[in-house]
Design a protein around this motif. Structure first.
Motif, PDB file in Angstrom:
ATOM      1  N   ILE A 175      36.389  68.182  24.287  1.00  0.00           N
ATOM      2  CA  ILE A 175      35.238  67.819  24.932  1.00  0.00           C
ATOM      3  C   ILE A 175      35.411  67.080  26.324  1.00  0.00           C
ATOM      4  O   ILE A 175      35.004  67.151  27.492  1.00  0.00           O
ATOM      5  CB  ILE A 175      34.112  66.969  24.255  1.00  0.00           C
ATOM      6  N   GLY A 176      36.564  66.011  26.221  1.00  0.00           N
ATOM      7  CA  GLY A 176      37.135  65.306  27.315  1.00  0.00           C
ATOM      8  C   GLY A 176      37.669  66.383  28.370  1.00  0.00           C
ATOM      9  O   GLY A 176      37.257  66.290  29.476  1.00  0.00           O
ATOM     10  N   LEU A 177      38.260  67.409  27.791  1.00  0.00           N
ATOM     11  CA  LEU A 177      38.779  68.644  28.755  1.00  0.00           C
ATOM     12  C   LEU A 177      37.439  69.206  29.805  1.00  0.00           C
ATOM     13  O   LEU A 177      37.750  69.296  30.797  1.00  0.00           O
ATOM     14  CB  LEU A 177      39.739  69.327  28.352  1.00  0.00           C
ATOM     15  N   CYS A 178      36.237  69.452  29.100  1.00  0.00           N
ATOM     16  CA  CYS A 178      35.362  70.006  29.628  1.00  0.00           C
ATOM     17  C   CYS A 178      34.703  68.954  30.790  1.00  0.00           C
ATOM     18  O   CYS A 178      34.243  69.536  31.719  1.00  0.00           O
ATOM     19  CB  CYS A 178      34.443  70.300  28.464  1.00  0.00           C
ATOM     20  N   ARG A 179      34.658  67.968  30.427  1.00  0.00           N
ATOM     21  CA  ARG A 179      34.176  66.921  31.292  1.00  0.00           C
ATOM     22  C   ARG A 179      35.203  66.707  32.514  1.00  0.00           C
ATOM     23  O   ARG A 179      34.697  66.766  33.588  1.00  0.00           O
ATOM     24  CB  ARG A 179      33.950  65.613  30.692  1.00  0.00           C
ATOM     25  N   ALA A 180      36.462  66.637  32.191  1.00  0.00           N
ATOM     26  CA  ALA A 180      37.252  66.668  33.244  1.00  0.00           C
ATOM     27  C   ALA A 180      37.295  67.565  34.193  1.00  0.00           C
ATOM     28  O   ALA A 180      37.333  67.682  35.519  1.00  0.00           O
ATOM     29  CB  ALA A 180      38.638  66.416  32.650  1.00  0.00           C
ATOM     30  N   LEU A 181      37.155  68.797  33.707  1.00  0.00           N
ATOM     31  CA  LEU A 181      36.886  69.972  34.659  1.00  0.00           C
ATOM     32  C   LEU A 181      35.590  70.147  35.413  1.00  0.00           C
ATOM     33  O   LEU A 181      35.605  70.606  36.626  1.00  0.00           O
ATOM     34  CB  LEU A 181      36.929  71.303  33.631  1.00  0.00           C
ATOM     35  N   LEU A 182      34.442  69.572  34.675  1.00  0.00           N
ATOM     36  CA  LEU A 182      33.294  69.609  35.496  1.00  0.00           C
ATOM     37  C   LEU A 182      33.501  68.506  36.686  1.00  0.00           C
ATOM     38  O   LEU A 182      33.144  68.584  37.939  1.00  0.00           O
ATOM     39  CB  LEU A 182      32.159  68.910  34.379  1.00  0.00           C
ATOM     40  N   SER A 183      34.163  67.431  36.527  1.00  0.00           N
ATOM     41  CA  SER A 183      34.409  66.436  37.472  1.00  0.00           C
ATOM     42  C   SER A 183      35.304  67.114  38.659  1.00  0.00           C
ATOM     43  O   SER A 183      35.142  66.749  40.156  1.00  0.00           O
ATOM     44  CB  SER A 183      35.081  65.151  36.921  1.00  0.00           C
ATOM     45  N   ALA A 184      36.333  67.684  38.257  1.00  0.00           N
ATOM     46  CA  ALA A 184      37.409  68.410  39.122  1.00  0.00           C
ATOM     47  C   ALA A 184      36.535  69.374  39.917  1.00  0.00           C
ATOM     48  O   ALA A 184      36.652  69.720  41.316  1.00  0.00           O
ATOM     49  CB  ALA A 184      38.248  69.012  38.428  1.00  0.00           C
ATOM     50  N   LEU A 185      35.636  70.264  39.256  1.00  0.00           N
ATOM     51  CA  LEU A 185      34.655  71.242  40.100  1.00  0.00           C
ATOM     52  C   LEU A 185      33.817  70.319  41.055  1.00  0.00           C
ATOM     53  O   LEU A 185      33.951  70.853  42.413  1.00  0.00           O
ATOM     54  CB  LEU A 185      33.676  71.979  38.993  1.00  0.00           C
ATOM     55  N   HIS A 186      33.231  69.417  40.776  1.00  0.00           N
ATOM     56  CA  HIS A 186      32.631  68.691  41.855  1.00  0.00           C
ATOM     57  C   HIS A 186      33.173  67.975  42.906  1.00  0.00           C
ATOM     58  O   HIS A 186      32.911  68.217  44.126  1.00  0.00           O
ATOM     59  CB  HIS A 186      31.580  67.396  41.073  1.00  0.00           C
ATOM     60  N   TRP A 187      34.446  67.492  42.631  1.00  0.00           N
ATOM     61  CA  TRP A 187      35.685  67.203  43.662  1.00  0.00           C
ATOM     62  C   TRP A 187      35.943  68.446  44.590  1.00  0.00           C
ATOM     63  O   TRP A 187      35.929  68.085  45.862  1.00  0.00           O
ATOM     64  CB  TRP A 187      36.767  66.747  42.671  1.00  0.00           C
ATOM     65  N   LEU A 188      36.308  69.470  43.967  1.00  0.00           N
ATOM     66  CA  LEU A 188      36.655  70.568  44.669  1.00  0.00           C
ATOM     67  C   LEU A 188      35.345  71.118  45.589  1.00  0.00           C
ATOM     68  O   LEU A 188      35.719  71.329  46.830  1.00  0.00           O
ATOM     69  CB  LEU A 188      36.741  72.024  43.780  1.00  0.00           C
ATOM     70  N   LEU A 189      33.982  70.909  45.306  1.00  0.00           N
ATOM     71  CA  LEU A 189      33.045  71.407  46.149  1.00  0.00           C
ATOM     72  C   LEU A 189      32.881  70.280  47.284  1.00  0.00           C
ATOM     73  O   LEU A 189      32.710  70.772  48.435  1.00  0.00           O
ATOM     74  CB  LEU A 189      31.596  71.199  45.279  1.00  0.00           C
ATOM     75  N   ARG A 190      33.189  68.901  46.971  1.00  0.00           N
ATOM     76  CA  ARG A 190      32.897  67.896  48.052  1.00  0.00           C
ATOM     77  C   ARG A 190      34.272  68.281  48.953  1.00  0.00           C
ATOM     78  O   ARG A 190      33.884  67.970  50.151  1.00  0.00           O
ATOM     79  CB  ARG A 190      33.302  66.721  47.314  1.00  0.00           C
ATOM     80  N   CYS A 191      35.474  68.394  48.503  1.00  0.00           N
ATOM     81  CA  CYS A 191      36.512  68.722  49.272  1.00  0.00           C
ATOM     82  C   CYS A 191      36.134  69.862  50.134  1.00  0.00           C
ATOM     83  O   CYS A 191      36.604  69.686  51.513  1.00  0.00           O
ATOM     84  CB  CYS A 191      37.625  68.775  48.541  1.00  0.00           C
ATOM     85  N   THR A 192      35.551  70.845  49.687  1.00  0.00           N
ATOM     86  CA  THR A 192      35.431  72.011  50.495  1.00  0.00           C
ATOM     87  C   THR A 192      34.321  71.859  51.468  1.00  0.00           C
ATOM     88  O   THR A 192      34.385  72.428  52.485  1.00  0.00           O
ATOM     89  CB  THR A 192      34.653  73.275  49.533  1.00  0.00           C
ATOM     90  N   ALA A 193      33.038  71.218  51.036  1.00  0.00           N
ATOM     91  CA  ALA A 193      32.220  70.770  51.940  1.00  0.00           C
ATOM     92  C   ALA A 193      32.815  69.691  53.269  1.00  0.00           C
ATOM     93  O   ALA A 193      32.708  70.181  54.373  1.00  0.00           O
ATOM     94  CB  ALA A 193      31.265  69.947  51.380  1.00  0.00           C
ATOM     95  N   ALA A 194      33.709  69.068  52.851  1.00  0.00           N
ATOM     96  CA  ALA A 194      34.371  67.998  53.982  1.00  0.00           C
ATOM     97  C   ALA A 194      35.294  68.852  54.767  1.00  0.00           C
ATOM     98  O   ALA A 194      35.275  68.738  56.090  1.00  0.00           O
ATOM     99  CB  ALA A 194      35.411  66.817  53.250  1.00  0.00           C
ATOM    100  N   SER A 195      36.151  69.842  54.361  1.00  0.00           N
ATOM    101  CA  SER A 195      36.838  70.759  55.081  1.00  0.00           C
ATOM    102  C   SER A 195      35.774  71.578  56.189  1.00  0.00           C
ATOM    103  O   SER A 195      36.363  71.822  57.339  1.00  0.00           O
ATOM    104  CB  SER A 195      37.563  71.748  54.269  1.00  0.00           C
TER     105      SER A 195
END
Length: 989
Positions: free
Chosen positions: A118-138
């Protein structure tokens, strides 16, 4: 061990320029035992040190990469650490983090405890959010760069971000883990949706089409995550759906009075299970209606079918519209279905010929009225059909000129029903003559059957019957009345009594019965019908107290019948006469048999009985039918002779109004009542003929043939033809009555298992499912509780479960289980209530409630297993045994269906965990695949909630079932434990 020491160790490694493997060896020396690297936050500490400057520290990054490759740190800890970095202006750092993600983002796994998964699921969700923020910033920087004239750098970073997003999301496993994470953390998912919207706005003005389409693709993948279980491909290679056809035929033939909601739910269940496209689904409903119209026997059945097609089915479609997507789409689908229907010219021509009108026109008008078709569609379709009809074979004008088309009559009868109901609400004592005029009009020709069919199809028959019961009750007492008022009262009593008998025989006695309210007095007709009226499958005792009222009333009735030239009407208590007539008939029979009365006297008495009110004759014959059953062969002559006398009309001038119309209804009632007895005593009685077979589906079984032969023959014919007709439905129903549910189901399953061609087995499943709809609840209990466990636990029968019959049986079992489970919370339909339940077997003894005592099925299983304790002790409710979602939802296990499902899934679990594989293991796989295939998105109350959680890990070992979507589908994700089980299984794939 403090984090400071970990930091010192990293700094020392950097100062001394250790290589990555040297660093790992030394780290293990520094921290020999105790806490794991994840608890020490090693990944976060390394990243923190690596990202201090404007560009990342390559040496420390190499340590992190080594730690990932050698599994010193978990993927979830690395993803969590990456998602904490938020200075997107440092290009090189962002690039380094994206490279690290590249190492593992498309092959995530976790083989630890459920909490870690379940920790892996949550971490992947955080990473997806980070990737989206990173893409938006780029993207933002690219927009600024375009304005400043330096787009290259921003474009490169945006492309890198989108590439990682695409790589992460293109893995179904990752999307499944995100699906679980979304359910675990709804607020984080909302943040992702906001980021996605923001990114969409920024990218909308982007000139590079390749990047824009890549971003749109990623957005689509993210939006598909919550609904990833709802996608089902529809069957486009088929055009005929025999199950829909048979369900509609069954309903039209046997359950016109049923409510529309259960039918709608059943049809939707079939549509979902077989993935039928809506236009073809609606087309199949219309096809079944037209076939029903064409093959229905003349008379009442024909009117019932007309009412079903033109009044009930449009109502059903209105309700289906709510289940199917938006209004506009559904009207297009209905229009498309009619387009297909118009191509079936021979079918429509035959229906038009049978009904003597343009059936399609009537149907289109009704659909238009209900808002199922637009005006333009109706006009267009009518024009097409009119053009086709010009080439249709016409009846000779003389033959059909006088026949009024039934569809038109039925559609006109519907508003008349409403008007009659209003008339019946008025005070009967104020204008009984006016009311009698209305009722007399209803009796003429086929008016009564038209009105009853229209009332039945629109759900008004129960209130119709209630009004007649109230009227009948009103006429039982006459106080100080004159001769004219007395004859009106007698007629109102008689007509209401006859109508109610006719309704009970045509539509089933449950239409008449009121909801039992305690303390309220039961009306006379209800009492008489329940205790004295013969019905199919109901055996009456002629010595029952209901037939033996007060002896003084009987004596005065006998005297009245024997001495008077005709029946008196003034102040006559008709209900008492009806209850006393049975005892009076016995006295008269005894007098006749002992030579006290001559045949001429008997004739005079029977003429008196039927001369004024026909209901007395009906009550007399009802008792005689029960009486004849109890007599020996040589004792029946006079009783049957008396039935003959009562059945014929009286040819006299001195009868009351509407006598001929009443006699027609009486003779139809008597024919129904006597059918059983006449068949058993091989007697023939000529009832006054109306020119129509009043009992078209009576006595369909061929004489002197074993019923098993009849069953296999009729099933073979139906299978060859590819669809079930109304006559076959009635034969199957009779066989189900005669043989019982177990016999019926067992023999039909044997026929299915004999089939060896794939297309035949699939057709057999579709037809068997529709035949089982005759009593789906009981058949399902037998199939899942007896037949399947018998096949799965007996190795000598395993060979019969090979493909294709095994696949077909698995499909049939799942369809039956899903249908019964979804409908058993509702009430059984009227046709199922009528059936006398035989005790298939006491389900409580088969699957006992007392969990201390292992059930028979579990003992049976554990006898074959070395590790018997796991199976035979349901008291151990830990994860190692039978804990399932249904127990956490506290499903009522006193319900037989729930018990049977729970035990079937325990059996499936034990087969998957056992050491022997074979066709039975393959069968279990097919069963589970079909469950997944038929599942609705997010159906918390599905049958899979009875599956023990431990089964999931066993199922994933079967290659065909080892897919993330399957795991999501078979676990109950509304429960925290269900999500943990799913995460563990998916992370290990």
């Amino acid at each position: 061990m403090k984090v400071v020491n970990l930091k010192q160790a990293i700094l020392q490694a950097w100062k001394e320029r250790w290589s990555d493997y040297q660093w790992a060896i030394n780290m293990k020396k520094f921290f020999p035992k105790g806490a794991t690297w994840d608890i020490l936050n090693l990944a976060e500490a390394l990243l923190e040190q690596a990202m201090i400057g404007p560009s990342p520290n390559p040496l420390i990054l190499s340590y992190l990469k080594y730690a990932i490759s050698s599994q010193m740190v978990s993927y979830s800890s690395v993803l969590t650490a990456i998602s904490k970095f938020d200075d997107f202006s440092r290009d090189l750092c962002v690039q380094a983090l994206l490279d690290i993600m590249d190492m593992f983002c498309d092959r995530l796994s976790c083989h630890g405890k459920a909490e870690e998964c379940i920790g892996l699921c949550r971490a992947l969700l955080s990473a997806l959010h980070w990737l989206l923020r990173c893409t938006a910033a780029s993207a933002e920087r690219l927009r600024e760069g375009l304005e400043a004239g330096t787009p290259a750098a921003g474009e490169k970073q945006l492309a890198m971000c989108l590439l990682r997003l695409e790589k992460t999301l293109s893995s179904t496993k990752n999307r499944a883990l995100l699906h679980i994470a979304k359910l675990e953390e709804a607020s984080s998912w909302t943040a992702i949706e906001h980021s996605l919207l923001k990114l969409g706005e920024i990218l909308a003005n982007l000139s590079n089409p390749q990047l824009r389409s890549q971003a749109e693709q990623c957005g689509t993948l993210i939006r598909s995550i919550p609904t990833m279980l709802a996608v089902h491909s529809e069957q486009l290679h088929k055009t005929g759906y025999p199950t829909v056809h048979a369900v509609v035929l069954l309903e039209g033939t046997m359950n016109l009075t049923g409510e529309t909601q259960p039918l709608v739910e059943q049809l939707m269940m079939v549509k979902r299970m077989q993935h039928i496209p809506t236009p073809l689904f609606v087309l199949e409903i219309w096809k079944a209606c037209f076939v029903g119209l064409i093959e229905s026997p003349e008379g009442t059945e024909e009117l019932k079918w007309t009412a079903f097609t033109f009044l009930k089915i449009p109502q059903v479609l209105v309700k289906l519209k709510k289940y199917c997507h938006g209004d506009k789409d559904f009207t297009e689908d209905v229009s498309c279905a009619f387009e297909f229907l118009l191509k079936l010219t021979p079918l429509l021509d035959k229906a038009d010929q049978r009904c003597n009108c343009d059936c399609t026109k009537f149907l289109l008008q009704e659909c238009s009225k209900q808002g199922l078709l637009s005006e333009a569609s109706v006009t267009n379709l009518m024009a097409k059909r009119a053009a086709d009809r010009e080439h249709a074979p016409q009846l000779k004008s003389g033959e059909n000129a006088n026949i009024q088309p039934n569809p038109g009559l039925i559609l006109r009868a519907e508003p008349t029903v409403t008007n009659i109901l209003k008339t019946m609400d008025a005070d009967h004592s104020k204008s009984p003559e006016g009311l009698l005029g209305v009722l007399g009009h209803m009796l003429s020709g086929k008016s009564l059957d038209l009105l009853l069919a229209a009332a039945a199809a629109t759900g008004k028959l129960k209130s119709f019957a209630r009004k007649f019961i109230n009227l009948n009750e009103f006429t039982t007492h006459g106080n100080e009345e004159l001769a004219k008022a007395a004859s009106v009262r007698a007629l109102l009593f008689d007509i209401s009594f006859l109508m109610l008998c006719h309704v009970a025989q045509t539509y089933g006695s449950e239409v008449i019965l009121s909801e039992s309210s305690t303390g309220a007095q039961v009306p006379f007709f209800e009492t008489w019908m329940q205790t004295c009226m013969p019905e199919e499958g109901k055996i009456l005792n002629p010595d029952h107290p209901c037939f033996w009222p007060d002896s003084t009333k009987v004596e005065s009735l006998v005297a009245l019948l024997n001495n008077s030239s005709e029946m008196k009407l003034v102040q006559m208590k008709w209900h008492e006469a009806c209850l006393s007539i049975s005892a009076a008939i016995l006295e008269i029979l005894n007098a006749w048999e002992n030579g006290v009365l001559a045949f001429e006297s008997i004739q005079k008495i029977t003429d008196n009985i039927k001369g004024k009110v026909c209901s007395l004759a009906v009550c007399a014959v009802a008792w005689l039918v029960a009486h004849v059953r109890m007599l020996g062969l040589d004792e029946r002559e006079k009783s049957l002779q008396m039935i003959r006398q009562l059945a014929g009309p009286l040819y006299s001038e001195n009868t009351l109004q509407f006598y001929n119309e009443r006699v027609v209804i009486m003779s139809s009632i008597l024919e129904h009542m006597c059918a059983d007895v006449l068949q058993q005593t091989a007697t023939q009685i000529k009832f006054p003929s109306t020119g129509v077979d009043t009992m078209p589906y009576w006595n369909l079984l061929p004489p002197k043939r074993p019923i098993k032969e009849v069953l296999t023959d009729i099933f073979a014919k139906v299978l060859e033809k590819g669809w079930v007709d109304s006559r076959s439905i009635h034969i199957f129903d009779t066989l189900l009555h005669m043989g019982g549910v177990y016999w019926f189901c067992n023999n039909l399953i044997k026929e299915l298992l004999k089939e060896t061609r794939k297309e035949h087995t699939l057709r057999a499943v579709e037809l068997l499912y529709s035949i089982f709809c005759l009593d789906m609840q009981q058949v399902t209990l037998v199939l899942l509780g007896h037949i399947l466990p018998g096949l799965l636990t007996d190795s000598s029968k395993w060979h019969s479960l090979m493909d294709p019959p095994g696949t077909a049986l698995a499909k049939l079992a799942v369809w039956c289980a899903l249908s019964s489970y979804s409908s058993h919370k509702g009430q059984a339909s009227s046709r199922q209530k009528k059936r006398h339940r035989e005790d298939i077997e006491d389900y409580i003894s088969l699957f006992p409630l007392d969990d201390m005592q292992p059930s028979k099925l579990m003992r049976l299983l554990s006898s074959n297993e070395e590790d018997a304790n796991i199976l035979s002790s349901p008291t151990d409710r830990s994860m190692s045994s039978s804990l399932s979602a249904s127990q956490l939802h506290t499903v009522n296990m006193r319900d037989p269906l729930n018990r049977v499902l729970a035990n079937l899934f325990l059996l499936i679990s034990s087969i998957l965990g056992s050491r022997t594989a074979g066709p039975h293991t393959q069968f279990v796989q097919w069963f589970m695949e079909e469950c997944v295939d038929c599942l609705e998105q997010g159906s918390r109350g599905s049958i899979l909630q009875f599956m023990p959680f431990t089964t999931v890990s066993e199922l994933v070992k079967v290659s065909a079932m080892s897919s993330p979507k399957v795991v999501l589908a078979i676990t109950d994700l509304s429960l925290s434990l269900g999500r943990q089980v799913a995460a563990k299984a998916i992370a290990a794939l």
